[in-house]
Scaffold this motif. Structure first.
Motif, PDB file in Angstrom:
ATOM      1  N   GLY A 321      48.745  23.992  46.854  1.00  0.00           N
ATOM      2  CA  GLY A 321      49.770  24.862  46.297  1.00  0.00           C
ATOM      3  C   GLY A 321      49.235  25.825  45.262  1.00  0.00           C
ATOM      4  N   ALA A 322      49.816  27.029  45.218  1.00  0.00           N
ATOM      5  CA  ALA A 322      49.485  28.033  44.209  1.00  0.00           C
ATOM      6  C   ALA A 322      50.626  28.103  43.209  1.00  0.00           C
ATOM      7  N   LEU A 323      50.337  27.804  41.951  1.00  0.00           N
ATOM      8  CA  LEU A 323      51.381  27.637  40.940  1.00  0.00           C
ATOM      9  C   LEU A 323      51.667  28.935  40.191  1.00  0.00           C
ATOM     10  N   LEU A 324      52.176  29.899  40.908  1.00  0.00           N
ATOM     11  CA  LEU A 324      52.545  31.175  40.295  1.00  0.00           C
ATOM     12  C   LEU A 324      54.044  31.384  40.396  1.00  0.00           C
ATOM     13  N   SER A 325      54.542  32.291  39.618  1.00  0.00           N
ATOM     14  CA  SER A 325      55.919  32.760  39.748  1.00  0.00           C
ATOM     15  C   SER A 325      55.902  34.273  39.613  1.00  0.00           C
ATOM     16  N   THR A 326      57.026  34.886  39.893  1.00  0.00           N
ATOM     17  CA  THR A 326      57.081  36.343  39.725  1.00  0.00           C
ATOM     18  C   THR A 326      56.883  36.717  38.260  1.00  0.00           C
ATOM     19  N   VAL A 327      57.309  35.860  37.357  1.00  0.00           N
ATOM     20  CA  VAL A 327      57.140  36.133  35.931  1.00  0.00           C
ATOM     21  C   VAL A 327      55.664  36.073  35.548  1.00  0.00           C
ATOM     22  N   SER A 328      54.990  34.968  35.929  1.00  0.00           N
ATOM     23  CA  SER A 328      53.579  34.813  35.542  1.00  0.00           C
ATOM     24  C   SER A 328      52.718  35.912  36.151  1.00  0.00           C
ATOM     25  N   PHE A 329      53.007  36.269  37.403  1.00  0.00           N
ATOM     26  CA  PHE A 329      52.226  37.311  38.066  1.00  0.00           C
ATOM     27  C   PHE A 329      52.418  38.661  37.373  1.00  0.00           C
ATOM     28  N   ASN A 330      53.675  39.000  37.070  1.00  0.00           N
ATOM     29  CA  ASN A 330      53.952  40.294  36.431  1.00  0.00           C
ATOM     30  C   ASN A 330      53.404  40.366  35.012  1.00  0.00           C
ATOM     31  N   GLU A 331      53.171  39.223  34.389  1.00  0.00           N
ATOM     32  CA  GLU A 331      52.579  39.201  33.052  1.00  0.00           C
ATOM     33  C   GLU A 331      51.052  39.208  33.095  1.00  0.00           C
ATOM     34  N   GLY A 332      50.499  39.279  34.305  1.00  0.00           N
ATOM     35  CA  GLY A 332      49.052  39.393  34.460  1.00  0.00           C
ATOM     36  C   GLY A 332      48.293  38.084  34.397  1.00  0.00           C
ATOM     37  N   ASN A 333      48.988  36.963  34.535  1.00  0.00           N
ATOM     38  CA  ASN A 333      48.313  35.667  34.493  1.00  0.00           C
ATOM     39  C   ASN A 333      47.552  35.399  35.788  1.00  0.00           C
ATOM     40  N   SER A 334      46.595  34.500  35.712  1.00  0.00           N
ATOM     41  CA  SER A 334      45.890  34.046  36.907  1.00  0.00           C
ATOM     42  C   SER A 334      46.786  33.109  37.694  1.00  0.00           C
ATOM     43  N   VAL A 335      46.291  32.668  38.849  1.00  0.00           N
ATOM     44  CA  VAL A 335      47.084  31.810  39.730  1.00  0.00           C
ATOM     45  C   VAL A 335      46.423  30.434  39.819  1.00  0.00           C
ATOM     46  N   PRO A 336      46.903  29.456  39.065  1.00  0.00           N
ATOM     47  CA  PRO A 336      46.341  28.102  39.165  1.00  0.00           C
ATOM     48  C   PRO A 336      46.712  27.467  40.506  1.00  0.00           C
ATOM     49  N   GLY A 337      45.944  26.473  40.907  1.00  0.00           N
ATOM     50  CA  GLY A 337      46.227  25.760  42.146  1.00  0.00           C
ATOM     51  C   GLY A 337      46.321  24.268  41.905  1.00  0.00           C
ATOM     52  N   ILE A 338      46.935  23.574  42.863  1.00  0.00           N
ATOM     53  CA  ILE A 338      47.007  22.123  42.821  1.00  0.00           C
ATOM     54  C   ILE A 338      47.020  21.599  44.253  1.00  0.00           C
ATOM     55  N   ALA A 339      46.573  20.375  44.433  1.00  0.00           N
ATOM     56  CA  ALA A 339      46.586  19.739  45.752  1.00  0.00           C
ATOM     57  C   ALA A 339      46.813  18.247  45.562  1.00  0.00           C
ATOM     58  N   HIS A 340      47.395  17.609  46.573  1.00  0.00           N
ATOM     59  CA  HIS A 340      47.652  16.172  46.517  1.00  0.00           C
ATOM     60  C   HIS A 340      47.157  15.525  47.806  1.00  0.00           C
ATOM     61  N   GLY A 341      46.431  14.427  47.677  1.00  0.00           N
ATOM     62  CA  GLY A 341      45.881  13.743  48.844  1.00  0.00           C
ATOM     63  C   GLY A 341      46.684  12.527  49.253  1.00  0.00           C
ATOM     64  N   VAL A 342      47.002  12.424  50.540  1.00  0.00           N
ATOM     65  CA  VAL A 342      47.728  11.288  51.095  1.00  0.00           C
ATOM     66  C   VAL A 342      46.887  10.688  52.220  1.00  0.00           C
ATOM     67  N   MET A 343      46.572   9.400  52.095  1.00  0.00           N
ATOM     68  CA  MET A 343      45.712   8.714  53.067  1.00  0.00           C
ATOM     69  C   MET A 343      46.566   8.097  54.173  1.00  0.00           C
ATOM     70  N   LEU A 344      46.458   8.639  55.374  1.00  0.00           N
ATOM     71  CA  LEU A 344      47.217   8.160  56.527  1.00  0.00           C
ATOM     72  C   LEU A 344      46.287   7.396  57.466  1.00  0.00           C
ATOM     73  N   GLU A 345      46.693   6.194  57.864  1.00  0.00           N
ATOM     74  CA  GLU A 345      45.851   5.406  58.754  1.00  0.00           C
ATOM     75  C   GLU A 345      46.698   4.676  59.787  1.00  0.00           C
ATOM     76  N   VAL A 346      46.173   4.604  61.001  1.00  0.00           N
ATOM     77  CA  VAL A 346      46.812   3.851  62.054  1.00  0.00           C
ATOM     78  C   VAL A 346      46.611   2.365  61.791  1.00  0.00           C
ATOM     79  N   ARG A 347      47.706   1.613  61.844  1.00  0.00           N
ATOM     80  CA  ARG A 347      47.603   0.166  61.600  1.00  0.00           C
ATOM     81  C   ARG A 347      46.759  -0.467  62.698  1.00  0.00           C
ATOM     82  N   SER A 348      45.767  -1.241  62.276  1.00  0.00           N
ATOM     83  CA  SER A 348      44.867  -1.877  63.251  1.00  0.00           C
ATOM     84  C   SER A 348      45.448  -3.180  63.781  1.00  0.00           C
TER      85      SER A 348
END
Length: 348
Positions: A321-348
């Protein structure tokens, strides 16, 4: 896998891994024309989904997707303890107006395009902890509503740079159930467990180009993937696929290079939902797809079906995800990012 719930700096290993008992994906016409068209549950030719405006359309899209996922899990809305959901619109209006009639207790979450990973993570924690038997995790995006809020009016016809991605019109929802409810999966498909999660940090490399989402989000994806492998003492080869949300072709190259610098080579098993959902040769989407609905609809169609057929048995799902808004962008801020990991596995 450790017998402790708290693993490393940022991860959790579930002692009683929750299972995915139902999932659904509904997308728009353009997404249905892409390479994954045959995997989606429903493709709607009407961009308004029967609504009066773009925001109403996205709300209707969410409601339909949630109802279908619950139905496919052979449950009723009353069986769902909580729903974790969010979207890209101001104050999550696609979600709040969309699911109000379901009468399910709501945790509204916002992680930009990483919202599906955040929703699944939080829902899994409650299920593993014994606080719910069934929860729904979902999100959505709509090209027109997102463009209207973050970019330019559609009528303006602004030229898009080649690094830009195309916001996906789509929604994905999963029903996450306690491990003893796995019998609810009444077919011969594999049972898919959520074995653990790795929660990402906000990463800001100072990128200010809001049209280049891949460059903004790649550092966050790199951080959470590297932390997952470190926390669980795994090599990239442990996973059949490491799947990011919507980095596109630009972000994918950056991610692979950044991880290589950390000693992790994912070039052979990395996949990006934003690259897969559209055909680069025939659909004018430039760097690929993006939006909350990109990773969510791809997960709840292509990825889940690959796992249920046991072609893929271990997947690290990493919405970005890119954590920007129209406010932050118009104020000239950079665009921070975030990500979340989910481990999916087939039951053996």
């Amino acid at each position: 896998m450790s017998d402790k719930k708290i693993v490393g700096k940022q991860s959790i290993a579930f002692q009683n891994p929750p299972v995915i008992t139902g999932y659904a994906s509904i997308v728009g016409k353009k997404e249905g024309e892409g390479p994954l068209g045959s995997y989606f549950d429903r493709i709607d030719e009407d961009a308004l989904f029967g609504g009066d405006n773009w925001e109403d359309a996205e709300s209707r899209l969410q409601k339909m997707t949630a109802e279908l996922a619950i139905q496919k899990a052979m449950l009723k809305p009353d069986d769902i303890r909580y729903i974790f959901a969010g979207d890209l619109l101001g104050q999550l209006i696609a979600t709040s107006f969309g699911i109000v009639d379901l009468k399910i207790p709501l945790f509204g979450v916002y992680g930009a395009c990483s919202t599906m990973g955040e929703s699944m993570s939080l829902g899994s924690v409650l299920v593993d902890g014994g606080y719910a038997d069934h929860v729904v995790a979902m999100t959505s995006s709509h090209n027109a509503s997102a463009e209207k809020q973050f970019r330019f009016p559609l009528e303006y016809g602004a030229q898009r740079p080649l690094a830009a991605t195309w916001t996906v019109t789509g929604s994905g929802a999963v029903v996450i159930s306690s491990c003893d409810k796995a019998d609810a999966v009444k077919n011969d498909d594999a049972i898919i467990e959520i074995k653990g999660i790795t929660t990402g940090k906000i990463m800001d490399y100072g990128v200010k180009d809001s049209m280049n989402m891949g460059a903004c989000m790649a550092p966050a994806a790199c951080e959470v993937i590297a932390q997952n492998l470190t926390d669980f003492k795994l090599s990239p080869a442990y996973y059949d696929k490491i799947i990011t949300g919507d980095l596109g072709v630009v972000g994918q190259k950056i991610l692979i290079d950044l991880l290589m610098e950390k000693g992790f080579d994912i070039s052979h098993n990395h996949m990006d939902c934003g690259i897969e959902i559209y055909n680069a040769d025939t659909q004018d989407t430039h760097a690929g797809g993006s939006g909350c609905g990109c990773s969510a609809s791809t997960l709840c169609s292509y990825i889940m079906k690959k796992m249920q057929s046991k072609e893929w048995k271990k997947v690290l799902f990493v919405p970005t995800g890119a954590l920007l808004s129209t406010v932050s962008f118009n104020e000239g801020n950079s665009v921070p990012g975030i990500a979340h990991g989910v481990m999916l596995e087939v039951r053996s």
